[in-house]
Design a protein around this motif. Structure first.
Motif, short mmCIF file in Angstrom:
data_model
loop_
_atom_site.label_atom_id
_atom_site.label_comp_id
_atom_site.label_asym_id
_atom_site.label_seq_id
_atom_site.Cartn_x
_atom_site.Cartn_y
_atom_site.Cartn_z
N LEU A 28 -48.53 -96.13 -20.11
CA LEU A 28 -48.39 -97.58 -19.94
C LEU A 28 -49.19 -98.07 -18.75
CD1 LEU A 28 -44.57 -98.00 -20.67
CD2 LEU A 28 -46.47 -98.79 -22.09
N LEU A 29 -49.17 -97.28 -17.66
CA LEU A 29 -49.95 -97.67 -16.49
C LEU A 29 -51.45 -97.64 -16.78
CD1 LEU A 29 -47.97 -95.77 -13.67
CD2 LEU A 29 -48.14 -98.26 -14.01
N THR A 30 -51.91 -96.63 -17.54
CA THR A 30 -53.34 -96.54 -17.91
C THR A 30 -53.75 -97.72 -18.78
OG1 THR A 30 -53.25 -94.13 -17.80
CG2 THR A 30 -55.09 -95.11 -19.03
N LEU A 31 -52.90 -98.02 -19.77
CA LEU A 31 -53.20 -99.15 -20.66
C LEU A 31 -53.20 -100.46 -19.91
CD1 LEU A 31 -53.70 -100.15 -23.54
CD2 LEU A 31 -51.23 -100.25 -23.89
N GLY A 32 -52.23 -100.61 -19.03
CA GLY A 32 -52.18 -101.83 -18.24
C GLY A 32 -53.37 -101.99 -17.32
N GLY A 33 -53.79 -100.86 -16.73
CA GLY A 33 -54.97 -100.91 -15.87
C GLY A 33 -56.23 -101.26 -16.63
N ARG A 34 -56.35 -100.69 -17.84
CA ARG A 34 -57.53 -101.00 -18.67
C ARG A 34 -57.54 -102.46 -19.09
NH1 ARG A 34 -62.66 -99.99 -19.22
NH2 ARG A 34 -63.41 -100.20 -21.37
N LEU A 35 -56.34 -102.98 -19.45
CA LEU A 35 -56.26 -104.40 -19.83
C LEU A 35 -56.61 -105.29 -18.65
CD1 LEU A 35 -53.01 -104.38 -22.02
CD2 LEU A 35 -55.36 -104.76 -22.81
N TRP A 36 -56.14 -104.90 -17.47
CA TRP A 36 -56.50 -105.69 -16.27
C TRP A 36 -58.01 -105.67 -16.03
CZ3 TRP A 36 -59.01 -104.19 -11.80
CH2 TRP A 36 -59.04 -105.14 -10.76
N TYR A 37 -58.60 -104.49 -16.24
CA TYR A 37 -60.06 -104.36 -16.03
C TYR A 37 -60.84 -105.24 -17.03
CZ TYR A 37 -64.70 -102.23 -15.83
OH TYR A 37 -66.07 -102.02 -15.71
N LEU A 38 -60.40 -105.23 -18.29
CA LEU A 38 -61.10 -106.00 -19.32
C LEU A 38 -60.87 -107.50 -19.19
CD1 LEU A 38 -60.49 -103.76 -22.47
CD2 LEU A 38 -62.61 -103.98 -21.18
N GLN A 39 -59.63 -107.88 -18.88
CA GLN A 39 -59.29 -109.30 -18.91
C GLN A 39 -59.42 -110.00 -17.56
OE1 GLN A 39 -55.53 -110.00 -20.78
NE2 GLN A 39 -56.01 -108.80 -22.61
N VAL A 40 -59.28 -109.25 -16.50
CA VAL A 40 -59.33 -109.88 -15.18
C VAL A 40 -60.64 -109.55 -14.47
CG1 VAL A 40 -58.23 -110.08 -12.91
CG2 VAL A 40 -56.84 -109.81 -14.99
N ARG A 41 -60.88 -108.25 -14.26
CA ARG A 41 -62.07 -107.84 -13.52
C ARG A 41 -63.35 -108.25 -14.24
NH1 ARG A 41 -63.62 -103.56 -10.11
NH2 ARG A 41 -65.80 -103.96 -9.57
N ASN A 42 -63.52 -107.93 -15.53
CA ASN A 42 -64.73 -108.25 -16.30
C ASN A 42 -64.43 -109.22 -17.44
OD1 ASN A 42 -66.08 -106.53 -14.69
ND2 ASN A 42 -66.74 -105.10 -16.29
N GLY A 43 -63.41 -110.02 -17.26
CA GLY A 43 -62.99 -110.91 -18.34
C GLY A 43 -64.06 -111.90 -18.76
N ASP A 44 -64.70 -112.54 -17.78
CA ASP A 44 -65.72 -113.55 -18.11
C ASP A 44 -66.86 -112.95 -18.91
OD1 ASP A 44 -64.21 -115.37 -16.77
OD2 ASP A 44 -65.39 -115.25 -14.90
N GLU A 45 -67.29 -111.76 -18.49
CA GLU A 45 -68.43 -111.11 -19.18
C GLU A 45 -68.09 -110.80 -20.63
OE1 GLU A 45 -70.91 -106.90 -19.02
OE2 GLU A 45 -69.74 -107.56 -17.28
N TYR A 46 -66.93 -110.21 -20.86
CA TYR A 46 -66.57 -109.84 -22.23
C TYR A 46 -66.22 -111.06 -23.07
CZ TYR A 46 -66.67 -104.91 -21.01
OH TYR A 46 -67.08 -103.67 -20.62
N GLN A 47 -65.74 -112.10 -22.41
CA GLN A 47 -65.46 -113.32 -23.15
C GLN A 47 -66.75 -113.92 -23.71
OE1 GLN A 47 -63.55 -116.36 -20.85
NE2 GLN A 47 -63.06 -117.63 -22.62
#
Length: 772
Positions: A28-47
Motif C-alpha cells: 500500500l505504501l509503494t502504491l501510494g508513493g507511486r500515485l503521489w509521484y504520478l499525480q503530484v510530482r509529475n502530474g502536470d507532465e502526464y496530464q
C-alpha cells in the motif's frame, strides 16, 4: 469439556499474520508513493501527455501568396476549384470501412475504384504512392478538378456519400499571361517530406504534414514568405477516434505576395523567339558535320544593367508548371525526367554550361591591357597562328592585317588573342611557371566573376569553370590513374584517344601553350552560364559594377501594409579603368554597326543614333558536338544574352531572335522607325504596382492603342493577388450556395477558355507572328 484452545491461535499463526500485515502495508505504501509521484510530482507532465493522446489536429491550409510580374500581372496565383474530399473517420464507421461509398464516388467522378481507394489510404513504409501522408483526421482530397454537375450529385445525394464533401478551395495555378510559361524561373510545388518536417520543426517556419512547398525557382527561394501559416483545429476524440468536442484552434494566415522584376510581355516574346530560333537552326545545314544543326537546348536572359534585375529568363525545352498542381502523375514525371525529354526541368539560364567562344574576348582584352599591352596598340591579325607544331586558324581563315584591340573585338580576330596569350604564357615561365606568375588571363576571368555563382535569387545555380593552373593540377590528380591505365592498355598503333591519354598521364598537370592559346578565345575547358555572361555584359553597360541578378523585387504582406523592397546588391567591380571600359564599349558598338553582328543590327535598320547597341558574337566549338551559338548584347538600359546548344554561329542562329526581342521592347519597326506606343519596355520599370487598401495588387494598364488586345488582357488578368477570378465578391447573397457554386465554376471554365484565346492573340501581337 471442549477441544478448542482457549486462545484460538498459536505463536506460529501470529507470526504469519504479522508478516502478511507488513507485506500488505508495504504494498500500500509503494502504491501510494507511486500515485503521489504520478499525480503530484509529475502530474502536470502526464496530464498533458494524456490529453495529447486524445487530441487530434485538422489542418486548414493557408492561401499561398501570388507571384506577380513587375506590372502586377499574376504569373503564379490561386484559383477556386471544386475539391472532392473523403473523411476517413466517417468512412471507418461504416460496416465495410466505406468501400461501397468509394465505389459509388468513383462512378460519379469517372475514376477507377482502385485509384480512389489508393488516394484515401494512409502512407506508411510499405505503402507506395499514391497515398495520403497527412493527418487521418483531415479530409483527404480525391480530386481538385471536379465538374459542377459531379459536385451537385454528391451534395444532393449526401445520404449515399457519407463522409464525402465537395467544396470550392484555392488551388495553385500558373496562368501563363500572354503565353509566357516562365516555368524554370517560377518552379513548382510538391508535398513536404517527413525528413523536411523533422528538419524544420524547431525553426521559425515549421512544416505540417499537409503542406506543399516550393521545389524550384521562385517558389522555392521565397517559399517561407509565400507559404503563410496553416490553421490548426484541435478535436478531442475517444479511443475509438470519435470526436467528442473541439479543443482549440489557430486561424490560418495567408502568405505574402511576391512582386518580381519579370515583365510577362517581354518573357512571352523571349520564349517565343528562342523557340523559333531553335526551330530555324534545325533547318540549317552544318557543313562541318554534314547534317542539320540539332539545336537541342537554349536559354536567353534579359537584364537591367543598373540593378541586375532580371526582366526575362527563358530556357528551352520548357514545360507547363501546372503539371505539378494536385500531384504529378508517374507518366508525366517520366516524360519530364526521361532521357528523351532533354530534361526540361533544368534551368539552362543558370545551369546550362558551355564554352563561351568569342563573347569571352572582353575578358581576354582586359587581361591583355592589365598585362601591359595598350588597347590602341598595333597587333597583327594573320589568317592562322602556329604554336608548337599546331596551327590555330581564324574563323574562315580571314586576315585583317595590323589592328588594335578594339578592331580585334569588332572582327573577332582569334589570332590576335592567340599571340597575346602565348606571349604572356612564356613570360609566366611556360611549362615551368615562375614563382608568382601573373597569369593575367586566368586572373581576369576570376575578377569578372567566372568560376563562382553570381548569387541569383533562385536555387541550383552552377559555378562554371575557369581552367587555371590549380584546376589543371586538381583535375590531373583526379584522373591520372585512368589516363595512365588507358595509355598502358594501348596495343600496336595507338589511337588518337590513347595518345592523348598518354600525354595527360605524363604531363596533364601542366598548363601547356595550346591550353592558354585556346583559352584566350573562350574555348577548351572553360565553362560559363548565360546568367554569368549577362552579369558581365550588364556590368560593361553600367560602368563596371557586377550586380547579383535578382528576380524578386518586393515582398508585400496580404493586407498590403508591409512592403519590403529587395534592393540590388553588388558582388564586385570589373578590373578595368573607366577609360578602358569606354574604349571597349565603343568597340562593341562597332560589332553591331560594322562588325560580326552588323548584318543583324547596323545593316538591318537598327536606329543606332537613337538606341546605341553593343554586341559580341560567339561560336564555341565543343568536342563531339556541333557549335554552340552565343550572342551577348546591351543598350544603355538592358542586356540580352542568348545561347543555343548545337545551333551554329552566334549571329546566324541567335541574331534574329535577339533583334526581335529588342524590337518588341523598344517598339522598333523593320525599317528602323521607333513607335513608343508599341514599345513594351523602353525603360526599366522602377515603380511597384499599385496596392489597394485591402492589399489587392492592381495590374498596370498598358499604355497602348485602345484596339490593342494586350491592353484588354493585362488590364485585369485575374482578381486580387492570391484569389481566383471566380471567387465570390463580398456581400454576395445567392438564392442557394449550391446554385452559386455551380454558376461560379461554370463561369470560371468559360473565362479560362476566353483567357486562353485572348493570350494567344496577345502573343501574336507582341512577338510578331503565330507561335507553332
Amino acid at each position: 469439556m471442549t477441544n478448542i484452545p482457549e486462545t484460538g491461535r498459536s505463536s506460529r499463526v501470529t507470526i504469519r499474520l504479522v508478516v502478511i500485515q507488513i507485506l500488505v502495508l508495504s504494498l500500500l505504501l509503494t502504491l501510494g508513493g507511486r500515485l503521489w509521484y504520478l499525480q503530484v510530482r509529475n502530474g502536470d507532465e502526464y496530464q498533458k501527455e494524456a490529453k495529447g493522446n486524445h487530441v487530434q489536429q485538422v489542418v486548414e491550409p493557408a492561401t499561398r501568396g501570388a507571384i506577380l510580374d513587375a506590372r502586377g500581372v499574376p504569373i503564379a496565383d490561386n484559383e477556386t476549384r471544386l475539391v472532392v474530399s473523403a473523411s476517413r473517420t466517417e468512412l471507418m464507421k461504416q460496416d465495410d470501412d466505406g468501400k461501397a461509398v468509394l465505389e459509388r464516388l468513383a462512378r460519379v467522378l469517372g475514376m477507377s475504384p482502385k485509384t480512389v481507394k489508393e488516394k484515401v489510404r494512409l502512407c506508411d513504409a510499405k505503402t507506395p504512392q499514391p497515398c495520403w501522408n497527412g493527418s487521418p483526421y483531415q479530409p483527404i482530397p480525391v480530386t481538385d478538378d471536379a465538374k459542377p454537375k459531379q459536385a451537385l450529385q454528391i451534395r444532393e445525394r449526401s445520404e449515399d456519400f457519407p463522409g464525402i464533401t465537395a467544396e470550392p478551395e484555392a488551388v495553385r495555378r500558373y496562368p501563363a499571361p500572354y503565353g509566357a510559361n516562365t516555368s524554370q524561373a517560377l518552379g513548382y510545388l510538391s508535398p513536404v517530406t517527413d525528413e523536411e518536417i523533422e528538419k524544420a520543426k524547431d525553426t521559425d517556419s515549421p512544416f505540417l504534414a499537409s503542406d506543399e512547398i516550393g521545389r524550384n525557382g521562385l517558389e522555392r527561394s521565397y517559399d517561407s514568405r509565400l507559404r503563410g501559416s496553416s490553421g490548426v483545429t484541435r478535436y478531442e476524440v475517444d479511443n475509438l477516434g470519435r470526436v467528442m468536442g473541439e479543443a482549440e484552434s489557430d486561424k490560418a494566415r495567408p502568405g505574402s505576395n511576391l512582386v518580381t522584376s519579370i515583365d510577362a510581355r517581354v518573357q512571352a516574346v523571349a520564349e517565343k523567339q528562342l523557340d523559333q530560333a531553335m526551330k530555324d537552326a534545325r533547318k540549317e545545314h552544318d557543313k562541318n558535320t554534314g547534317r542539320n544543326y540539332k539545336a537541342d537546348a537554349g536559354a536567353v536572359v534579359v537584364m537591367e544593367n543598373k540593378t541586375g534585375r532580371v526582366v526575362s529568363m527563358a530556357s528551352n525545352p520548357e514545360y507547363d508548371p501546372n503539371a505539378w498542381v494536385g500531384g504529378i502523375s508517374g507518366k508525366e514525371y517520366s516524360r519530364l525526367t526521361g532521357k528523351k525529354s532533354n530534361y526540361p526541368l533544368l534551368n539552362r539560364a543558370i545551369q546550362g554550361l558551355a564554352a563561351p567562344g568569342s563573347i569571352f574576348k572582353v575578358i581576354s582584352t582586359t587581361a591583355a591591357v592589365k598585362a601591359g599591352y595598350p588597347f590602341n596598340g598595333n597587333y597583327d591579325c594573320p589568317a592562322s597562328y602556329k604554336v608548337g607544331g599546331q596551327v590555330f586558324k581564324n574563323f574562315e581563315s580571314e586576315s585583317h592585317g595590323n589592328i588594335n584591340l578594339g578592331r580585334a573585338l569588332e572582327v573577332s580576330c582569334d589570332t590576335v588573342f592567340y599571340d597575346l596569350a602565348y606571349k604572356q604564357w612564356k613570360k609566366d615561365g611556360g611549362n615551368l611557371p615562375r614563382k608568382g606568375a601573373k597569369d593575367w588571363f586566368y586572373k581576369a576571368a576570376h575578377q569578372f566573376g567566372l568560376g563562382r555563382k553570381t548569387g541569383v535569387d533562385i536555387p541550383n545555380e552552377v559555378e562554371g569553370r575557369v581552367p587555371d593552373r590549380k584546376w589543371k593540377k586538381d583535375y590531373w590528380e583526379a584522373n591520372k590513374d585512368a589516363w595512365c591505365k588507358q595509355a598502358e592498355g594501348a596495343k600496336g598503333r595507338p589511337s588518337y584517344a590513347e595518345r592523348i591519354a598518354k600525354e595527360n598521364c605524363v604531363s596533364g598537370m601542366k598548363m601547356r601553350a595550346g591550353d592558354s592559346v585556346n583559352y584566350s578565345i573562350g574555348q577548351g575547358d572553360t565553362l560559363v552560364t548565360p546568367i554569368q555572361m549577362a552579369t558581365i555584359y550588364g556590368a560593361l553597360g553600367n560602368g563596371g559594377t557586377l550586380y547579383d541578378p535578382t528576380l524578386g523585387k518586393a515582398v508585400v504582406s496580404p493586407n498590403g501594409k508591409s512592403v519590403k523592397e529587395i534592393e540590388p546588391h553588388s558582388h564586385g567591380k570589373l578590373p578595368l579603368a573607366k577609360k578602358t571600359i569606354g574604349q571597349m564599349d565603343k568597340a562593341l558598338q562597332g560589332v553591331a554597326t560594322h562588325g560580326t553582328a552588323a548584318w543583324r543590327f547596323g545593316e538591318a535598320g537598327w536606329p543606332q543614333d537613337k538606341i546605341k547597341m553593343r554586341a559580341k558574337t560567339g561560336t564555341a566549338e565543343v568536342a563531339g558536338k556541333q557549335t554552340t551559338s552565343w550572342l551577348a548584347t546591351y543598350t544603355d538600359d538592358f542586356t540580352v544574352v542568348m545561347t543555343i546548344s548545337q545551333g551554329g554561329t552566334g549571329s546566324g542562329a541567335s541574331g534574329p531572335a535577339v533583334r526581335k526581342i529588342y524590337d518588341a521592347m523598344y517598339g522598333v519597326s523593320k525599317d528602323g522607325d521607333i513607335d513608343k506606343k508599341k514599345a513594351l519596355l523602353s525603360k526599366p520599370e522602377t515603380k511597384l504596382p499599385k496596392i489597394d487598401k485591402d492589399g489587392t495588387i492592381v495590374p498596370q494598364r498598358d499604355k497602348r492603342p485602345a484596339d490593342d488586345p494586350s491592353k484588354r488582357a493585362s488590364a485585369s488578368p485575374s482578381g486580387p493577388a492570391g484569389q481566383s477570378p471566380g471567387a465570390s465578391p463580398p456581400g454576395e447573397t445567392p438564392r442557394t450556395r449550391r446554385e452559386a457554386e455551380a454558376v461560379r465554376n461554370e463561369g470560371e471554365q468559360q473565362q479560362r477558355r476566353r483567357d486562353g484565346a485572348q493570350q494567344a492573340r496577345d502573343t501574336r501581337e507582341l512577338a510578331g507572328g503565330e507561335r507553332p
